[in-house]
Design a protein around this motif. Sequence first.
Motif, PDB file in Angstrom:
ATOM      1  N   GLU A  70       0.900  -9.237  -4.299  1.00  0.00           N
ATOM      2  CA  GLU A  70       0.264  -8.082  -3.667  1.00  0.00           C
ATOM      3  C   GLU A  70       1.256  -6.942  -3.473  1.00  0.00           C
ATOM      4  O   GLU A  70       2.431  -7.164  -3.196  1.00  0.00           O
ATOM      5  CB  GLU A  70      -0.309  -8.497  -2.306  1.00  0.00           C
ATOM      6  CG  GLU A  70      -1.112  -7.425  -1.620  1.00  0.00           C
ATOM      7  CD  GLU A  70      -1.791  -7.954  -0.376  1.00  0.00           C
ATOM      8  OE1 GLU A  70      -2.956  -8.403  -0.476  1.00  0.00           O
ATOM      9  OE2 GLU A  70      -1.140  -7.930   0.690  1.00  0.00           O
ATOM     10  N   LEU A  71       0.758  -5.719  -3.641  1.00  0.00           N
ATOM     11  CA  LEU A  71       1.513  -4.493  -3.377  1.00  0.00           C
ATOM     12  C   LEU A  71       0.727  -3.650  -2.380  1.00  0.00           C
ATOM     13  O   LEU A  71      -0.502  -3.676  -2.390  1.00  0.00           O
ATOM     14  CB  LEU A  71       1.685  -3.671  -4.652  1.00  0.00           C
ATOM     15  CG  LEU A  71       2.562  -4.229  -5.755  1.00  0.00           C
ATOM     16  CD1 LEU A  71       2.394  -3.398  -7.019  1.00  0.00           C
ATOM     17  CD2 LEU A  71       4.017  -4.226  -5.310  1.00  0.00           C
ATOM     18  N   GLN A  72       1.437  -2.911  -1.548  1.00  0.00           N
ATOM     19  CA  GLN A  72       0.764  -1.949  -0.686  1.00  0.00           C
ATOM     20  C   GLN A  72       1.756  -0.871  -0.289  1.00  0.00           C
ATOM     21  O   GLN A  72       2.899  -1.159   0.039  1.00  0.00           O
ATOM     22  CB  GLN A  72       0.204  -2.585   0.582  1.00  0.00           C
ATOM     23  CG  GLN A  72      -0.517  -1.564   1.447  1.00  0.00           C
ATOM     24  CD  GLN A  72      -1.222  -2.168   2.642  1.00  0.00           C
ATOM     25  OE1 GLN A  72      -1.228  -3.378   2.832  1.00  0.00           O
ATOM     26  NE2 GLN A  72      -1.829  -1.335   3.448  1.00  0.00           N
ATOM     27  N   ALA A  97       0.327  12.624   0.775  1.00  0.00           N
ATOM     28  CA  ALA A  97      -0.470  12.090   1.874  1.00  0.00           C
ATOM     29  C   ALA A  97      -1.551  11.166   1.309  1.00  0.00           C
ATOM     30  O   ALA A  97      -2.097  11.430   0.243  1.00  0.00           O
ATOM     31  CB  ALA A  97      -1.113  13.224   2.661  1.00  0.00           C
ATOM     32  N   GLY A  98      -1.811  10.080   2.005  1.00  0.00           N
ATOM     33  CA  GLY A  98      -2.834   9.151   1.541  1.00  0.00           C
ATOM     34  C   GLY A  98      -2.948   7.962   2.470  1.00  0.00           C
ATOM     35  O   GLY A  98      -2.221   7.853   3.455  1.00  0.00           O
ATOM     36  N   ALA A 111      -0.927  -2.057 -11.387  1.00  0.00           N
ATOM     37  CA  ALA A 111      -1.159  -1.049 -10.355  1.00  0.00           C
ATOM     38  C   ALA A 111      -0.506   0.237 -10.852  1.00  0.00           C
ATOM     39  O   ALA A 111       0.436   0.200 -11.658  1.00  0.00           O
ATOM     40  CB  ALA A 111      -0.554  -1.479  -9.021  1.00  0.00           C
ATOM     41  N   ALA A 112      -1.012   1.368 -10.385  1.00  0.00           N
ATOM     42  CA  ALA A 112      -0.470   2.652 -10.818  1.00  0.00           C
ATOM     43  C   ALA A 112      -0.207   3.535  -9.611  1.00  0.00           C
ATOM     44  O   ALA A 112      -0.873   3.433  -8.584  1.00  0.00           O
ATOM     45  CB  ALA A 112      -1.441   3.340 -11.770  1.00  0.00           C
ATOM     46  N   SER A 113       0.771   4.401  -9.757  1.00  0.00           N
ATOM     47  CA  SER A 113       1.099   5.408  -8.761  1.00  0.00           C
ATOM     48  C   SER A 113       1.247   6.728  -9.505  1.00  0.00           C
ATOM     49  O   SER A 113       2.005   6.813 -10.478  1.00  0.00           O
ATOM     50  CB  SER A 113       2.394   5.020  -8.047  1.00  0.00           C
ATOM     51  OG  SER A 113       2.726   5.981  -7.076  1.00  0.00           O
ATOM     52  N   GLY A 165       2.273   9.421  -5.470  1.00  0.00           N
ATOM     53  CA  GLY A 165       1.093   8.949  -4.762  1.00  0.00           C
ATOM     54  C   GLY A 165       1.178   7.474  -4.440  1.00  0.00           C
ATOM     55  O   GLY A 165       2.093   6.753  -4.890  1.00  0.00           O
ATOM     56  N   PRO A 166       0.242   6.960  -3.649  1.00  0.00           N
ATOM     57  CA  PRO A 166       0.244   5.548  -3.287  1.00  0.00           C
ATOM     58  C   PRO A 166      -0.112   4.648  -4.469  1.00  0.00           C
ATOM     59  O   PRO A 166      -0.714   5.098  -5.452  1.00  0.00           O
ATOM     60  CB  PRO A 166      -0.834   5.455  -2.202  1.00  0.00           C
ATOM     61  CG  PRO A 166      -1.755   6.590  -2.484  1.00  0.00           C
ATOM     62  CD  PRO A 166      -0.896   7.677  -3.079  1.00  0.00           C
TER      63      PRO A 166
END
Length: 173
Positions: A70-72, A97-98, A111-113, A165-166
């Motif tokens: 998991e990533l966060q 911001a997010g 996952a992407a940022s 971004g997140p």
Amino acid sequence: MVSRHSLRGAVLVAVATVSIAVVASPAASALPACAVDSLSLSTSAPASPGDATQIHFDLIVTNTSAQPCELQGYPVVDLIGPDDPMWGPDYQLPQQAGDPQPVTLGPGASAASRLTFLAEPNGWVPNTIAVSLPNSPGRLEAPWIAGGVPVARQDAASHPGSYIGPLQPAPPA
């Protein structure tokens, strides 16, 4: 007849029981944080959302292990290149911001940022994108985007046009 003190005590016991169940539940299903040594890093093709001075592309992190993780949050992204006389060789991007949500990566999932930057014709050209992930020591590296697009360094800007971004689930390839 039930006294107010007896009723209050029964309510407190019920609330405590429910609280314990809620706290214990997430820990039982939590996945380990994705470790850098079980991930790969790549980039999508750069695009310009209508304004040629601001360009974006995705940093894509793929789980190369056989286990889910998991990533966060936000990756820490450093653009590394030649030594700028004023700012040095390292440009750390601020966070957009997010509200980052957990991203579960099964084996082979990504996952992407979104990395957004201001292009400047005579600007600084990074060589490397270095990415550190939340809750994981170490970092991943990828070469700067093809074409050597120069970046407007905004190290001290209060409202920079370059940011990261997140982490979010990436669409299947």
